[in-house]
Design a protein around this motif. Sequence first.
Motif, short mmCIF file in Angstrom:
data_model
loop_
_atom_site.label_atom_id
_atom_site.label_comp_id
_atom_site.label_asym_id
_atom_site.label_seq_id
_atom_site.Cartn_x
_atom_site.Cartn_y
_atom_site.Cartn_z
N ILE A 311 0.81 -1.22 0.00
CA ILE A 311 0.00 0.00 0.00
C ILE A 311 0.85 1.28 0.00
O ILE A 311 0.30 2.37 -0.08
CB ILE A 311 -0.97 -0.01 1.21
CG1 ILE A 311 -2.18 0.91 0.96
CG2 ILE A 311 -0.25 0.36 2.50
CD1 ILE A 311 -3.03 0.52 -0.23
N THR A 312 2.19 1.16 0.05
CA THR A 312 3.01 2.36 0.04
C THR A 312 3.96 2.46 -1.16
O THR A 312 4.53 3.52 -1.40
CB THR A 312 3.87 2.46 1.31
OG1 THR A 312 4.79 1.36 1.38
CG2 THR A 312 3.00 2.49 2.56
N HIS A 313 4.13 1.38 -1.93
CA HIS A 313 5.18 1.41 -2.95
C HIS A 313 4.79 2.17 -4.21
O HIS A 313 5.67 2.70 -4.92
CB HIS A 313 5.59 -0.02 -3.34
CG HIS A 313 4.64 -0.68 -4.30
ND1 HIS A 313 3.43 -1.22 -3.90
CD2 HIS A 313 4.71 -0.90 -5.65
CE1 HIS A 313 2.82 -1.74 -4.95
NE2 HIS A 313 3.57 -1.57 -6.02
N TYR A 314 3.50 2.28 -4.51
CA TYR A 314 3.13 2.74 -5.85
C TYR A 314 3.42 4.21 -6.11
O TYR A 314 3.71 4.58 -7.26
CB TYR A 314 1.67 2.41 -6.15
CG TYR A 314 1.44 2.16 -7.62
CD1 TYR A 314 1.98 1.04 -8.23
CD2 TYR A 314 0.72 3.04 -8.40
CE1 TYR A 314 1.79 0.79 -9.59
CE2 TYR A 314 0.52 2.81 -9.76
CZ TYR A 314 1.07 1.68 -10.34
OH TYR A 314 0.89 1.45 -11.69
N PRO A 315 3.36 5.10 -5.12
CA PRO A 315 3.79 6.47 -5.41
C PRO A 315 5.23 6.54 -5.93
O PRO A 315 5.54 7.40 -6.78
CB PRO A 315 3.65 7.16 -4.04
CG PRO A 315 2.52 6.44 -3.40
CD PRO A 315 2.72 4.99 -3.79
N LEU A 316 6.11 5.66 -5.46
CA LEU A 316 7.46 5.61 -6.00
C LEU A 316 7.45 5.09 -7.44
O LEU A 316 8.27 5.52 -8.27
CB LEU A 316 8.35 4.72 -5.13
CG LEU A 316 8.45 5.07 -3.65
CD1 LEU A 316 9.42 4.13 -2.94
CD2 LEU A 316 8.86 6.52 -3.45
N ILE A 317 6.54 4.18 -7.74
CA ILE A 317 6.42 3.64 -9.09
C ILE A 317 5.96 4.72 -10.07
O ILE A 317 6.43 4.78 -11.22
CB ILE A 317 5.45 2.44 -9.12
CG1 ILE A 317 5.94 1.34 -8.19
CG2 ILE A 317 5.27 1.93 -10.55
CD1 ILE A 317 7.27 0.73 -8.56
N TYR A 318 5.04 5.59 -9.64
CA TYR A 318 4.63 6.70 -10.51
C TYR A 318 5.84 7.52 -10.95
O TYR A 318 6.00 7.85 -12.13
CB TYR A 318 3.66 7.63 -9.77
CG TYR A 318 2.27 7.10 -9.55
CD1 TYR A 318 1.50 6.57 -10.59
CD2 TYR A 318 1.68 7.17 -8.29
CE1 TYR A 318 0.21 6.12 -10.37
CE2 TYR A 318 0.39 6.72 -8.05
CZ TYR A 318 -0.34 6.19 -9.10
OH TYR A 318 -1.62 5.75 -8.88
N ILE A 319 6.69 7.87 -9.99
CA ILE A 319 7.86 8.69 -10.29
C ILE A 319 8.81 7.95 -11.23
O ILE A 319 9.30 8.50 -12.22
CB ILE A 319 8.58 9.11 -8.99
CG1 ILE A 319 7.68 10.06 -8.20
CG2 ILE A 319 9.92 9.76 -9.30
CD1 ILE A 319 8.22 10.44 -6.85
N LEU A 340 17.26 0.47 -6.67
CA LEU A 340 17.09 1.45 -5.59
C LEU A 340 15.61 1.65 -5.27
O LEU A 340 15.24 1.78 -4.09
CB LEU A 340 17.74 2.78 -5.96
CG LEU A 340 19.28 2.79 -6.01
CD1 LEU A 340 19.78 4.12 -6.53
CD2 LEU A 340 19.86 2.49 -4.64
N VAL A 341 14.75 1.69 -6.29
CA VAL A 341 13.31 1.82 -6.05
C VAL A 341 12.79 0.59 -5.31
O VAL A 341 11.99 0.71 -4.37
CB VAL A 341 12.56 2.01 -7.38
CG1 VAL A 341 11.04 1.95 -7.16
CG2 VAL A 341 12.93 3.34 -8.01
N PHE A 342 13.27 -0.57 -5.71
CA PHE A 342 12.84 -1.82 -5.07
C PHE A 342 13.26 -1.83 -3.60
O PHE A 342 12.44 -2.07 -2.70
CB PHE A 342 13.45 -3.00 -5.80
CG PHE A 342 13.03 -4.35 -5.29
CD1 PHE A 342 11.80 -4.88 -5.63
CD2 PHE A 342 13.86 -5.09 -4.46
CE1 PHE A 342 11.39 -6.13 -5.16
CE2 PHE A 342 13.47 -6.33 -3.97
CZ PHE A 342 12.24 -6.85 -4.33
N VAL A 343 14.53 -1.54 -3.34
CA VAL A 343 15.03 -1.54 -1.96
C VAL A 343 14.38 -0.41 -1.17
O VAL A 343 14.02 -0.57 0.01
CB VAL A 343 16.56 -1.42 -1.95
CG1 VAL A 343 17.08 -1.26 -0.52
CG2 VAL A 343 17.20 -2.64 -2.61
N SER A 345 11.43 0.81 -1.58
CA SER A 345 10.05 0.42 -1.26
C SER A 345 10.02 -0.45 -0.01
O SER A 345 9.15 -0.28 0.86
CB SER A 345 9.42 -0.32 -2.44
OG SER A 345 9.34 0.50 -3.58
N ILE A 346 10.97 -1.37 0.09
CA ILE A 346 11.04 -2.22 1.28
C ILE A 346 11.37 -1.39 2.51
O ILE A 346 10.74 -1.55 3.58
CB ILE A 346 12.07 -3.34 1.08
CG1 ILE A 346 11.63 -4.27 -0.06
CG2 ILE A 346 12.28 -4.13 2.37
CD1 ILE A 346 12.66 -5.33 -0.42
#
Length: 371
Positions: A311-319, A340-343, A345-346
């Motif tokens: 529920i928190t990772h997708y704003p990073l995916i938009y960017i 870096l986006v993957f790590v 997000s975790i």
Amino acid sequence: MNVQLPNTKPHYIILDGLRGVAAITVVAFHILEAHATSHLDMMINHGYLAVDFFFLLSGFVIGYAYDDRWQKLSLGEFFKRRLIRLHPLIIFGMLVGAVCFYFQDSAPWPKIDEVPLSTLLVVMIIGFTLIPLPISMDIRGWQEMHPLNGPAWTLFFEYVANILYAVGLRRLPNIALAVLAVLAAGALIHLGLTNPYGDVIGGWSLDPTQLYIGSVRLLFPFLAGLLLSRIIKLGTISNAFTWCSLLLLIVLAMPRIGGSENLWMNGLYDSLTIILIFPIVIYLGASGRVEGPIQNNICKFLGDISYPIYITHYPLIYIYTGWVQEHRYSIEDTALVAVLVFVGSIALSYAALKLYDEPLRNWLTRKFVAK
């Protein structure tokens, strides 16, 4: 069924771990999706089916946790418990989405000077409630019911499932649940065979077609999970977490089936995976034994971050997606950033869990939940 807590039911820690495996796979799927040109060439091609796995797991866990408690549990108490479990991170995810939207600076997305700050705040506040936004209020352009945090659409349907369970499904005998599940399975197969994209992807928009897709994707898994929690007789299976994780990863990473010439083949794969494979994974995982403290800790960690990361990772995916599309980067060009986006997000999910979600849920539970 792995860890016996004092005065509680046994806890399915392997299922927690499998939820985490699916959630992390979703993050990787969304990162790689930014480089796809269509449904046909997505990497980790069937990662979207993790949503259907979550719905099935939810039905199983809800039935297991609450079916035998209704003599002492009121509707209000049930809904309070579910809100406390789910809603703090929904609010946090919308806040993260609003911050990322404000600072986004890639050509595919609107800039903050194109979207009034007051509009952004209204969308965020409505997002806090999880009330779906009409397409006319979409500020991103993807026709999402929650444009600041797209995956929140699945939590909207999760709430629908919880309401259906509390007001009616819990009272149904197993035969009635089975009949409903068979009908829902038929609708799911029909969706897979007739969807013009050749899959079951969809459910995130407030329009009739998308609402239908979301409802079909919800109903069979949730009903099947609920029924499964009532009727299965668990075995004792060694290495269940390892085998179930491998099976889950294989079906989610399966390349596209049938190509553009036989779209129905992939739709059939989707529906049969949900109807046949996912219940097997749940059964094996529930029947499994944790193999030592290391595996126990892995399952616990994956289970702890499964909901926060989803529920928190997708704003990073938009960017990331905007940046990739603006510059037409390949995955080879952006491999380091993708990692870096993957790590990140975790890390974001773990920080949200420990610094925000767990403390807030503990306080809300002490304040509002009956002992």
